[in-house]
Design a protein around this motif. Sequence first.
Motif, mmCIF file in Angstrom:
data_model
loop_
_atom_site.group_PDB
_atom_site.id
_atom_site.type_symbol
_atom_site.label_atom_id
_atom_site.label_comp_id
_atom_site.label_asym_id
_atom_site.label_seq_id
_atom_site.Cartn_x
_atom_site.Cartn_y
_atom_site.Cartn_z
ATOM 1 N N LEU A 1 -32.530 -105.749 -14.082
ATOM 2 C CA LEU A 1 -31.721 -105.212 -15.168
ATOM 3 C C LEU A 1 -31.667 -103.686 -15.110
ATOM 4 C CD1 LEU A 1 -32.908 -107.526 -18.093
ATOM 5 C CD2 LEU A 1 -30.825 -107.707 -16.728
ATOM 6 N N SER A 2 -32.786 -103.061 -14.770
ATOM 7 C CA SER A 2 -32.804 -101.602 -14.634
ATOM 8 C C SER A 2 -31.885 -101.159 -13.500
ATOM 9 C CB SER A 2 -34.227 -101.116 -14.376
ATOM 10 O OG SER A 2 -35.088 -101.448 -15.444
ATOM 11 N N GLY A 3 -31.879 -101.916 -12.405
ATOM 12 C CA GLY A 3 -30.990 -101.593 -11.304
ATOM 13 C C GLY A 3 -29.525 -101.700 -11.697
ATOM 14 N N ILE A 4 -29.198 -102.688 -12.522
ATOM 15 C CA ILE A 4 -27.819 -102.823 -12.998
ATOM 16 C C ILE A 4 -27.420 -101.617 -13.841
ATOM 17 C CG2 ILE A 4 -26.314 -104.185 -14.509
ATOM 18 C CD1 ILE A 4 -27.861 -106.666 -13.611
ATOM 19 N N ILE A 5 -28.341 -101.161 -14.697
ATOM 20 C CA ILE A 5 -28.060 -99.996 -15.547
ATOM 21 C C ILE A 5 -27.854 -98.747 -14.697
ATOM 22 C CG2 ILE A 5 -29.016 -98.480 -17.318
ATOM 23 C CD1 ILE A 5 -30.498 -100.958 -18.419
ATOM 24 N N VAL A 6 -28.793 -98.502 -13.770
ATOM 25 C CA VAL A 6 -28.688 -97.312 -12.917
ATOM 26 C C VAL A 6 -27.434 -97.373 -12.049
ATOM 27 C CG1 VAL A 6 -29.778 -96.080 -11.002
ATOM 28 C CG2 VAL A 6 -31.162 -96.900 -12.904
ATOM 29 N N GLY A 7 -27.151 -98.551 -11.505
ATOM 30 C CA GLY A 7 -25.952 -98.699 -10.690
ATOM 31 C C GLY A 7 -24.684 -98.424 -11.480
ATOM 32 N N ILE B 1 -29.581 -103.937 -5.045
ATOM 33 C CA ILE B 1 -29.937 -104.494 -6.343
ATOM 34 C C ILE B 1 -30.437 -103.427 -7.315
ATOM 35 C CG2 ILE B 1 -32.293 -105.038 -5.610
ATOM 36 C CD1 ILE B 1 -30.070 -107.080 -8.013
ATOM 37 N N LEU B 2 -31.045 -102.354 -6.819
ATOM 38 C CA LEU B 2 -31.595 -101.308 -7.683
ATOM 39 C C LEU B 2 -30.658 -100.107 -7.816
ATOM 40 C CD1 LEU B 2 -35.363 -101.328 -6.631
ATOM 41 C CD2 LEU B 2 -34.254 -102.506 -8.531
ATOM 42 N N GLY B 3 -29.394 -100.309 -7.506
ATOM 43 C CA GLY B 3 -28.421 -99.236 -7.657
ATOM 44 C C GLY B 3 -28.366 -98.264 -6.499
ATOM 45 N N VAL B 4 -28.975 -98.625 -5.373
ATOM 46 C CA VAL B 4 -29.031 -97.715 -4.223
ATOM 47 C C VAL B 4 -27.632 -97.456 -3.671
ATOM 48 C CG1 VAL B 4 -29.932 -97.393 -1.899
ATOM 49 C CG2 VAL B 4 -31.354 -98.442 -3.648
ATOM 50 N N GLY B 5 -26.789 -98.484 -3.585
ATOM 51 C CA GLY B 5 -25.448 -98.306 -3.046
ATOM 52 C C GLY B 5 -24.628 -97.332 -3.870
ATOM 53 N N ALA B 6 -24.665 -97.499 -5.195
ATOM 54 C CA ALA B 6 -23.912 -96.596 -6.069
ATOM 55 C C ALA B 6 -24.489 -95.187 -6.027
ATOM 56 C CB ALA B 6 -23.919 -97.135 -7.499
ATOM 57 N N CYS C 1 -29.717 -89.294 -3.003
ATOM 58 C CA CYS C 1 -29.287 -89.938 -4.252
ATOM 59 C C CYS C 1 -29.575 -91.437 -4.243
ATOM 60 C CB CYS C 1 -27.799 -89.682 -4.488
ATOM 61 S SG CYS C 1 -27.422 -87.993 -4.971
ATOM 62 N N GLY C 2 -29.565 -92.048 -3.060
ATOM 63 C CA GLY C 2 -29.968 -93.449 -2.994
ATOM 64 C C GLY C 2 -31.417 -93.633 -3.404
ATOM 65 N N LEU C 3 -32.290 -92.732 -2.940
ATOM 66 C CA LEU C 3 -33.698 -92.792 -3.334
ATOM 67 C C LEU C 3 -33.865 -92.470 -4.824
ATOM 68 C CD1 LEU C 3 -35.454 -91.072 -0.296
ATOM 69 C CD2 LEU C 3 -35.170 -93.512 -0.743
ATOM 70 N N ILE C 4 -33.076 -91.507 -5.339
ATOM 71 C CA ILE C 4 -33.151 -91.163 -6.757
ATOM 72 C C ILE C 4 -32.772 -92.366 -7.619
ATOM 73 C CG2 ILE C 4 -32.047 -89.777 -8.565
ATOM 74 C CD1 ILE C 4 -31.885 -87.499 -6.518
ATOM 75 N N ALA C 5 -31.744 -93.106 -7.210
ATOM 76 C CA ALA C 5 -31.349 -94.300 -7.950
ATOM 77 C C ALA C 5 -32.483 -95.316 -7.985
ATOM 78 C CB ALA C 5 -30.098 -94.910 -7.319
ATOM 79 N N MET C 6 -33.136 -95.516 -6.837
ATOM 80 C CA MET C 6 -34.247 -96.464 -6.791
ATOM 81 C C MET C 6 -35.389 -96.045 -7.704
ATOM 82 S SD MET C 6 -37.520 -96.757 -5.233
ATOM 83 C CE MET C 6 -37.460 -95.679 -3.819
ATOM 84 N N PHE C 7 -35.792 -94.776 -7.634
ATOM 85 C CA PHE C 7 -36.887 -94.308 -8.489
ATOM 86 C C PHE C 7 -36.485 -94.344 -9.962
ATOM 87 C CE2 PHE C 7 -38.461 -92.222 -4.539
ATOM 88 C CZ PHE C 7 -39.726 -92.804 -4.543
ATOM 89 N N GLY C 8 -35.206 -94.106 -10.253
ATOM 90 C CA GLY C 8 -34.742 -94.225 -11.630
ATOM 91 C C GLY C 8 -34.864 -95.644 -12.148
ATOM 92 N N ALA C 9 -34.491 -96.620 -11.320
ATOM 93 C CA ALA C 9 -34.599 -98.018 -11.733
ATOM 94 C C ALA C 9 -36.052 -98.434 -11.909
ATOM 95 C CB ALA C 9 -33.910 -98.910 -10.703
#
Length: 339
Positions: free
Chosen positions: A156-162, A100-105, A131-139
Amino acid sequence: MPDYRRWATISIYLLPILLLVASLFVGRYQMPAPLIVADIVNTIISFISGTASPMSTQHTVLFSVRLPRILAALLVGSSLSLAGVSFQGVFRNPLVSPYILGVGAGAGFGACLGILLWDSQLAIQLLSFACGLIAMFGAISMGKVSKGTGTLVFVLSGIIVGSIFTALISLAKYVADPYDDLPEIVFWLMGSLSSIRYNDLLWIIVPMLLGTLVLFLLRWRINILSLGDEEARSLGVNVDQIRLIIIICATLITSAAVSISGVIGWVGLVVPHIARMIVGPNYNRLLPMSMVIGASFMLLVDDLARTVTATEIPLGIITSLLGAPLFAYLLKRGRMGWN
């Protein structure tokens, strides 16, 4: 709890062990069942007595190829399910998955970088995890600086980061060598455990155990958070702090799982609903049940992937083919067991 439900629950908890043993007999390399049993018994005796195990092609296939892959499937399935059920409780949303927070992407882009720059298994896993952790912290950072409140802003932040990392994955595919790097990127993104060895499992055990331990210690707080922020604050819970800890721990185990398996969908979304229908919404029982069902489901999927056809089917394809109809069935039954 009636006796039949108690025995059914015990049977579910024993299912991963039974599937682990059964999966040793499954594979494209055909081996007679009595020889497999004899090899397992001899290996156990050798381990207990401290003597060297007999080396043979059969022994290598069983304990150097199949067993690490089986253990990886159990770890990945239980981790994705645990992360999924934790996110669903924190966000109070039955449609939330571990990504949900863009971790997969984010993890996918890290793997693309590893393939393009170094083409090393260790580099791919480490960059994917990071990069999975970076996506989470970014969201999380984007959610904190916005003017919104509650969990919706994190979604919504996770959607943007993803979306950003998905675009970067597309860019990596565009610049990749179409005959060498691009097929490897595509196959990794679809999910596979074909190249897993014991060394790959050793370094992910630490983040998985750490995240799992913290989530289990906070399971009663997830119960409170699932009631809503106002109710949780009235009970003396620091909502923002606990939510952040749970998100970090769930992302930690998700990134560790994705780094060795690729992006495998539907497991962390569907399995928590199945567990919730069996044991109810109490996270004291829901967390372990989700892990057990997720591990069993992932192991069954991996067995199908390596036996159905002559060439291995990516795990993401099978989980989508199985998960989507199953989720449609759960939707037809309504939100039973969610509240």
